[in-house]
Design an enzyme around this catalytic site. Sequence first.
Site: not given
Length: 421
Positions: A279, A362
């Site tokens: 995030e 990611d």
Amino acid sequence: MKKRFVLWSLLGFGIYALLLGLYLFQWSEFGVPEAYKGTAADPETFMTPRELELTEEYSRYRYFLSFLGQPLEWLLYLGIMLMGASVVFKRFSEGVSRFSAIQIPIYVLLLSTISWFIMFPLDYIKRKLSLHYGISTQSFSSWMRDEIISFWIGFAIMALLITVLYKLMKWSQKRWWLYAWLLMIPFFVFMMYLQPVVIDPLYNDFTTLQDKQLEDKILTLADQADIPADRVYEVNMSEKTNSMNAYVNGIGSNLRIVLWDTTLNRLQEDEVLFIMAHEIGHYVMNHLYWNLIGAIVAAFFGLFFAYHLMNFVVSKWGRKWNFHKVSDIAGLPVLFLILSLLSFAASPIELAVSRQAEKAADEYAIQMTQDKEAAVGSFQELTVNGLSEVNPPALVKYLRYGHPTMMERIYMLEQYDHKKK
């Protein structure tokens, strides 16, 4: 005309539902390609046979209901026009007041109410499905409370936007779309600022993270990424769902780092840190602001095409449908239909961009944490917990997925080489 519309709608929707069901339940394979067999992305390596069975069942039904909603919405708007309901709404609102600032919100309220009631059965079936497979834990009263809150928030925002929009249509018949777009820019920014502190708390209770050691570790990650945050928020979602989530949202002083309590309860600490690093990656790579820019660009083209298409519809069917100019509020369902169709047409591009952003986040997270085991473990647990199909059918992926598939994500993390990067 009305009978023909009903008959053709029922026939067309029935054929669509049949073909959709055949595609999802008969023609699509949910298996894992040979190249992924035995890897960490293969669900047989981390899920039980029963979990695999439930995942496939739940995914097929969930996708089926999701794809039913879009054409139902289109038929709803078209039906409101063809059945003359829009003219009835307009006359009722004019009977209440002679001021357009009151007439338009009343019309929007009537349209929103009938739309909510027609779409309610589908939403209720989705809820029952989620409950049946153990994803949702929310009581009916709590679910209805959220539905009502969403309805009134949606109505308030829509009434404001539509009132301003139709004022602009009357003021400038040729440039209303451009002026509306210019006003949308500060509105988007304002909503990003408002969302974390005004709207989100209407649905859930937010508190500071109870685990202070974990909070310090998350804030350390945030500090490394130059995120101006001095606390991490925990939201009580376990009363509503077993799903897990975490996010960073808001802008300026209203920026918030948020963790669902379900994520804290089901993941190990190192796995939580990987999720938060993901995030944080969105923030570092300015995905929040790119999303804003994307929304602004999409609004420009959406309003531009809506302007031309609305003029075409008025000249072609306006007299038949009893609205004779674009600025007539009776034509609002047509505008909604056009915008919905344009949004659907643009969604494959938007989702492809989103999948790339998620992949980049990611990669950022695995570089930041350098903990491949925690990264893979977190996504495996997310897959099991949410009964997420690791390899959905192509149509589902390209029309519904804003993230890479779980198979793609887990495999990338397992194969990731820090040294090469």
